[in-house]
Design a protein around this motif. Sequence first.
Motif, PDB file in Angstrom:
ATOM      1  N   GLY A  10       0.806  -1.231   0.000  1.00  0.00           N
ATOM      2  CA  GLY A  10       0.000   0.000   0.000  1.00  0.00           C
ATOM      3  C   GLY A  10       0.833   1.272   0.000  1.00  0.00           C
ATOM      4  N   ASN A  11       2.149   1.151  -0.252  1.00  0.00           N
ATOM      5  CA  ASN A  11       2.972   2.373  -0.196  1.00  0.00           C
ATOM      6  C   ASN A  11       2.613   3.328  -1.335  1.00  0.00           C
ATOM      7  OD1 ASN A  11       5.107   2.490  -2.427  1.00  0.00           O
ATOM      8  ND2 ASN A  11       5.256   0.374  -1.727  1.00  0.00           N
ATOM      9  N   LYS A  12       2.942   4.596  -1.127  1.00  0.00           N
ATOM     10  CA  LYS A  12       2.484   5.633  -2.040  1.00  0.00           C
ATOM     11  C   LYS A  12       3.533   6.015  -3.085  1.00  0.00           C
ATOM     12  CE  LYS A  12      -1.663   6.193  -0.540  1.00  0.00           C
ATOM     13  NZ  LYS A  12      -1.731   4.769  -0.142  1.00  0.00           N
ATOM     14  N   VAL A  33       1.126  10.558   9.865  1.00  0.00           N
ATOM     15  CA  VAL A  33       0.536   9.862  11.023  1.00  0.00           C
ATOM     16  C   VAL A  33       0.537   8.337  10.857  1.00  0.00           C
ATOM     17  CG1 VAL A  33      -1.529   9.677  12.471  1.00  0.00           C
ATOM     18  CG2 VAL A  33      -0.890  11.894  11.512  1.00  0.00           C
ATOM     19  N   PHE A  34       0.340   7.874   9.625  1.00  0.00           N
ATOM     20  CA  PHE A  34       0.354   6.422   9.337  1.00  0.00           C
ATOM     21  C   PHE A  34       1.503   6.193   8.345  1.00  0.00           C
ATOM     22  CE2 PHE A  34      -4.007   7.600  10.331  1.00  0.00           C
ATOM     23  CZ  PHE A  34      -4.507   6.550  11.095  1.00  0.00           C
ATOM     24  N   CYS A  35       2.734   6.313   8.793  1.00  0.00           N
ATOM     25  CA  CYS A  35       3.842   6.479   7.831  1.00  0.00           C
ATOM     26  C   CYS A  35       4.201   5.221   7.049  1.00  0.00           C
ATOM     27  CB  CYS A  35       5.071   7.039   8.522  1.00  0.00           C
ATOM     28  SG  CYS A  35       5.906   5.834   9.581  1.00  0.00           S
ATOM     29  N   SER A  37       6.122   2.771   5.210  1.00  0.00           N
ATOM     30  CA  SER A  37       7.517   2.810   4.762  1.00  0.00           C
ATOM     31  C   SER A  37       8.178   4.160   5.027  1.00  0.00           C
ATOM     32  CB  SER A  37       7.570   2.529   3.266  1.00  0.00           C
ATOM     33  OG  SER A  37       6.909   3.571   2.572  1.00  0.00           O
ATOM     34  N   ILE A  39       7.925   6.829   3.096  1.00  0.00           N
ATOM     35  CA  ILE A  39       8.380   7.564   1.908  1.00  0.00           C
ATOM     36  C   ILE A  39       7.612   8.855   1.628  1.00  0.00           C
ATOM     37  CG2 ILE A  39       9.490   5.717   0.599  1.00  0.00           C
ATOM     38  CD1 ILE A  39       6.710   6.074  -1.038  1.00  0.00           C
ATOM     39  N   VAL A  40       6.394   8.981   2.111  1.00  0.00           N
ATOM     40  CA  VAL A  40       5.696  10.250   1.839  1.00  0.00           C
ATOM     41  C   VAL A  40       6.418  11.357   2.602  1.00  0.00           C
ATOM     42  CG1 VAL A  40       3.539  11.529   1.957  1.00  0.00           C
ATOM     43  CG2 VAL A  40       3.509   9.109   1.347  1.00  0.00           C
ATOM     44  N   ASN A  52       5.137   8.437  12.161  1.00  0.00           N
ATOM     45  CA  ASN A  52       4.482   7.611  13.182  1.00  0.00           C
ATOM     46  C   ASN A  52       3.794   6.413  12.543  1.00  0.00           C
ATOM     47  OD1 ASN A  52       3.229   7.121  15.918  1.00  0.00           O
ATOM     48  ND2 ASN A  52       1.400   7.281  14.631  1.00  0.00           N
ATOM     49  N   LYS A  54       1.733   2.560  14.071  1.00  0.00           N
ATOM     50  CA  LYS A  54       1.441   1.682  15.203  1.00  0.00           C
ATOM     51  C   LYS A  54       2.230   0.369  15.133  1.00  0.00           C
ATOM     52  CE  LYS A  54      -2.511  -0.710  16.279  1.00  0.00           C
ATOM     53  NZ  LYS A  54      -3.943  -0.924  16.477  1.00  0.00           N
ATOM     54  N   GLU A  55       2.697   0.041  13.945  1.00  0.00           N
ATOM     55  CA  GLU A  55       3.420  -1.223  13.745  1.00  0.00           C
ATOM     56  C   GLU A  55       4.847  -1.079  14.307  1.00  0.00           C
ATOM     57  OE1 GLU A  55       5.071  -4.311  13.202  1.00  0.00           O
ATOM     58  OE2 GLU A  55       3.028  -4.542  12.433  1.00  0.00           O
ATOM     59  N   LEU A 183       2.931   5.206  17.892  1.00  0.00           N
ATOM     60  CA  LEU A 183       1.710   5.486  18.650  1.00  0.00           C
ATOM     61  C   LEU A 183       0.460   5.173  17.832  1.00  0.00           C
ATOM     62  CD1 LEU A 183       2.660   9.037  20.026  1.00  0.00           C
ATOM     63  CD2 LEU A 183       2.743   6.875  21.283  1.00  0.00           C
ATOM     64  N   ASP A 200      -2.586   8.438   5.925  1.00  0.00           N
ATOM     65  CA  ASP A 200      -2.762   7.352   4.957  1.00  0.00           C
ATOM     66  C   ASP A 200      -3.119   6.092   5.749  1.00  0.00           C
ATOM     67  OD1 ASP A 200      -2.766   5.852   2.662  1.00  0.00           O
ATOM     68  OD2 ASP A 200      -0.594   5.567   2.612  1.00  0.00           O
ATOM     69  N   PRO A 202      -5.201   2.582   7.133  1.00  0.00           N
ATOM     70  CA  PRO A 202      -5.748   1.401   6.452  1.00  0.00           C
ATOM     71  C   PRO A 202      -7.114   1.784   5.856  1.00  0.00           C
ATOM     72  CG  PRO A 202      -4.981   0.841   8.652  1.00  0.00           C
ATOM     73  CD  PRO A 202      -4.960   2.334   8.566  1.00  0.00           C
TER      74      PRO A 202
HETATM   75  C1  LIG Z   1      -1.689   2.456   3.939  1.00  0.00           C
HETATM   76  S1  LIG Z   1      -0.457   2.073   5.130  1.00  0.00           S
HETATM   77  C2  LIG Z   1       0.583   3.476   5.033  1.00  0.00           C
HETATM   78  C3  LIG Z   1       1.490   3.423   3.841  1.00  0.00           C
HETATM   79  C4  LIG Z   1       2.482   4.575   3.746  1.00  0.00           C
HETATM   80  N1  LIG Z   1       1.843   5.838   3.435  1.00  0.00           N
HETATM   81  C5  LIG Z   1       3.549   4.319   2.703  1.00  0.00           C
HETATM   82  O1  LIG Z   1       3.638   5.025   1.683  1.00  0.00           O
HETATM   83  O2  LIG Z   1       4.339   3.373   2.903  1.00  0.00           O
HETATM   84  C6  LIG Z   1      -1.310   2.251   6.659  1.00  0.00           C
HETATM   85  C7  LIG Z   1      -0.434   2.144   7.907  1.00  0.00           C
HETATM   86  O3  LIG Z   1      -1.256   2.433   9.061  1.00  0.00           O
HETATM   87  C8  LIG Z   1      -0.707   1.721  10.168  1.00  0.00           C
HETATM   88  N2  LIG Z   1      -1.745   1.669  11.237  1.00  0.00           N
HETATM   89  C9  LIG Z   1      -2.802   0.830  11.321  1.00  0.00           C
HETATM   90  N3  LIG Z   1      -3.567   1.119  12.388  1.00  0.00           N
HETATM   91  C10 LIG Z   1      -2.987   2.196  13.005  1.00  0.00           C
HETATM   92  C11 LIG Z   1      -3.308   2.963  14.150  1.00  0.00           C
HETATM   93  N4  LIG Z   1      -4.375   2.674  14.891  1.00  0.00           N
HETATM   94  N5  LIG Z   1      -2.518   4.008  14.492  1.00  0.00           N
HETATM   95  C12 LIG Z   1      -1.398   4.288  13.747  1.00  0.00           C
HETATM   96  N6  LIG Z   1      -1.021   3.572  12.637  1.00  0.00           N
HETATM   97  C13 LIG Z   1      -1.811   2.537  12.267  1.00  0.00           C
HETATM   98  C14 LIG Z   1      -0.333   0.374   9.568  1.00  0.00           C
HETATM   99  O4  LIG Z   1       0.646  -0.259  10.368  1.00  0.00           O
HETATM  100  C15 LIG Z   1       0.168   0.782   8.184  1.00  0.00           C
HETATM  101  O5  LIG Z   1       1.569   0.922   8.204  1.00  0.00           O
END
Ligand SMILES: C[S@@+](CC[C@H](N)C(=O)[O-])C[C@H]1O[C@@H](n2cnc3c(N)ncnc32)[C@H](O)[C@@H]1O
Length: 289
Positions: A10-12, A33-35, A37, A39-40, A52, A54-55, A183, A200, A202
């Motif tokens: 799902g990376n951008k 916030v949902f970083c 990889s 790369i954004v 940031n 959560k993983e 977080l 970004d 899920p």
């Molecule tokens: C679509 S991916 C992000 C992809 C990223 N933009 C990239 O280009 O690689 C969504 C991310 O949200 C994280 N995530 C899921 N639930 C979360 C939560 N409650 N708080 C923070 N991050 C969370 C996942 O671990 C996952 O890495």
Amino acid sequence: MIMSPLNYSGNKSKIIKTLINLFPKDIKNFVDVFCGSGIVGLNVEFENLILNDKEKHIINLLKYFQNNSLDYILSQINQIIIKYKLTDSKSKPKGFYKIYKNEGLSRYNKEGFLKLRKSYNKSPSEIKLFVLILFGFNYFIRFNSQGLFNVPVGKTDFSVSQYKKSVAFIQALQNKNIKLLNLDFRYNKLYKNGDFFYFDPPYLITEATYNASWNEKDEKDLYDILDSINSKNKKFALSNVLESNGKSNDFLKYWSKKYTIIPIDRQYTNANYRRKNLGKTQEVLIINY
Ligand SMILES: C[S@@+](CC[C@H](N)C(=O)[O-])C[C@H]1O[C@@H](n2cnc3c(N)ncnc32)[C@H](O)[C@@H]1O
């Protein structure tokens, strides 16, 4: 362009230029916030960046890259490749390894990869995990319910292109002013000092391993946070899909009416290799500026 060696699901990377063109131009404190990889965030111009997710495995790996010298990291990768007798196409002449159809280098690497995986599951370390990702199937990062890494061997190795990506990525993490956090997106701490926030999350209606634990409550909590950022006159951008494979995210369609919705045109290819044969995906960026 800084690309991630993680090739995160799902990376951008395919739409990074489009995204950056749509972001505000004068970002001082950027929060991804949902970083995933990373790369954004890494490709945006900023003074301070918070990455940031959560993983914890991914954030610990990014911290490892940030806190160790490039030479040390590369020597650690090399030692693992030698110890587990994995292929090293980058240092060998072209044609040294026979590439089997549909199997790539997996025949050479299967035994060593499984030994490395066993060793990692017994005594984990960031660098073992990174080598497992590099040599694992489709660069997946997946753990079973007991927390054991369970991806099978892949077709590739630490090739010249992966080496170049890794070096640029590690250098970017080290040279810029970046803070890494692990977080949940609901933590207030994430929103204290930023002036632009990229989300970004899920997606409710598409497939990815990390989507399984994302539910309607998470989705609605996220909308509340975005509304609260908006009410403080700060800027946000949210990536998402309104429709995918015949499914529709009606909550998102309804909630986003008050903001600007920008359609993003792209063909997902390696982001989700199965999606090619499925229905149309309506990807969007929702912004409040
Ligand atoms: C679509 S991916 C992000 C992809 C990223 N933009 C990239 O280009 O690689 C969504 C991310 O949200 C994280 N995530 C899921 N639930 C979360 C939560 N409650 N708080 C923070 N991050 C969370 C996942 O671990 C996952 O890495």
